[in-house]
Motif scaffolding. Structure first.
Motif, PDB file in Angstrom:
ATOM      1  N   GLU A 102      -6.782 -18.666  -8.245  1.00 55.95           N
ATOM      2  CA  GLU A 102      -6.593 -17.225  -9.506  1.00 55.95           C
ATOM      3  C   GLU A 102      -5.851 -16.751  -8.928  1.00 55.95           C
ATOM      4  OE1 GLU A 102     -10.003 -15.306  -9.846  1.00 55.95           O
ATOM      5  OE2 GLU A 102     -11.277 -17.111 -11.147  1.00 55.95           O
ATOM      6  N   ASP A 103      -5.671 -16.060  -7.565  1.00 54.56           N
ATOM      7  CA  ASP A 103      -4.239 -15.233  -7.053  1.00 54.56           C
ATOM      8  C   ASP A 103      -3.416 -16.156  -7.641  1.00 54.56           C
ATOM      9  OD1 ASP A 103      -6.145 -13.591  -6.569  1.00 54.56           O
ATOM     10  OD2 ASP A 103      -5.968 -13.888  -4.045  1.00 54.56           O
ATOM     11  N   LYS A 104      -3.251 -17.873  -6.482  1.00 49.67           N
ATOM     12  CA  LYS A 104      -1.712 -18.377  -7.557  1.00 49.67           C
ATOM     13  C   LYS A 104      -1.303 -19.117  -8.445  1.00 49.67           C
ATOM     14  CE  LYS A 104       0.145 -21.840  -4.569  1.00 49.67           C
ATOM     15  NZ  LYS A 104       1.270 -21.866  -3.563  1.00 49.67           N
ATOM     16  N   LEU A 105      -2.751 -18.770  -9.128  1.00 48.15           N
ATOM     17  CA  LEU A 105      -2.338 -18.907 -10.631  1.00 48.15           C
ATOM     18  C   LEU A 105      -1.671 -17.727 -11.873  1.00 48.15           C
ATOM     19  CD1 LEU A 105      -5.363 -20.981 -12.101  1.00 48.15           C
ATOM     20  CD2 LEU A 105      -2.998 -21.561 -12.004  1.00 48.15           C
ATOM     21  N   ASP A 106      -2.295 -16.303 -10.841  1.00 47.76           N
ATOM     22  CA  ASP A 106      -1.666 -14.429 -11.182  1.00 47.76           C
ATOM     23  C   ASP A 106      -0.110 -14.590 -10.959  1.00 47.76           C
ATOM     24  OD1 ASP A 106      -3.359 -14.402 -12.535  1.00 47.76           O
ATOM     25  OD2 ASP A 106      -4.271 -12.688 -10.833  1.00 47.76           O
ATOM     26  N   ASN A 107       0.519 -15.558  -9.336  1.00 51.46           N
ATOM     27  CA  ASN A 107       1.375 -15.536  -9.106  1.00 51.46           C
ATOM     28  C   ASN A 107       2.662 -16.482  -9.501  1.00 51.46           C
ATOM     29  OD1 ASN A 107       1.286 -13.872  -7.188  1.00 51.46           O
ATOM     30  ND2 ASN A 107       0.561 -15.211  -5.324  1.00 51.46           N
ATOM     31  N   MET A 108       1.833 -17.177 -10.462  1.00 50.81           N
ATOM     32  CA  MET A 108       2.528 -18.337 -11.196  1.00 50.81           C
ATOM     33  C   MET A 108       2.984 -17.943 -12.516  1.00 50.81           C
ATOM     34  SD  MET A 108       0.804 -21.474  -9.930  1.00 50.81           S
ATOM     35  CE  MET A 108       2.216 -23.246 -10.547  1.00 50.81           C
TER      36      MET A 108
END
Length: 158
Positions: free
Chosen positions: A32-38
């Motif tokens: 989820e954090d990675k997707l937020d960064n994207m």
């Protein structure tokens, strides 16, 4: 001032996250954090996470088990520290319990004693009481339960 951040289609993001999860097991929170960064929108994030789970790239239980094995075998962490770290990563208590089943009790105690013996040799403290204190601090920081730590120290120093 313009920020040139690449925007991803759901398909591109899914591919990128498949690689991310294939490299090593990830928790759902890490994904989820990675997707937020994207900068993915909530609907896309949900769709990608569901796809990753269905395709077997994202599995919290597998993540918890490999996390426990790695931190115990390589870093020699105790259960207290492992549990704290898994909670930080948003892993639920039942899954944490399953993960901890990766540690055999006999291995756990043996590792604690090996750590204690190794540390005891390195502590240059003439005062026996202070020496025990330093050893206890070290083992507690590593995440071992206080009752086990004190039993171990008494066994080794008596």
């Amino acid at each position: 001032m313009q920020h040139n951040q690449k925007s991803y289609t759901v398909e591109e993001a899914l591919q990128k996250l498949m690689h991310y999860c294939a490299y090593r097991d990830r928790s759902q929170k890490e994904v989820e954090d990675k997707l937020d960064n994207m900068k993915m929108i909530p609907e896309a994030k949900e769709q990608i996470i569901i796809s990753l789970m269905q395709e077997g790239f994202l599995n919290e239980e597998r993540f918890a088990r490999s996390f426990v094995r790695g931190k115990f075998r390589i870093k020699k962490w105790g259960r207290v520290k492992i549990i704290q770290e898994l909670k930080k990563r948003g892993i639920s208590s039942p899954i944490i319990k399953l993960g901890l089943s990766e540690i055999k009790e006999s291995d756990y105690r043996q590792t604690l004693y090996e750590l204690a013996e190794k540390k005891l040799e390195k502590i240059k403290e003439p005062n026996a009481y202070k020496k025990k204190g330093k050893l206890a601090d070290h083992l507690l920081r590593k995440g071992y339960e206080s009752t086990l730590v004190f039993d171990c120290i008494n066994d080794l120093t008596d």
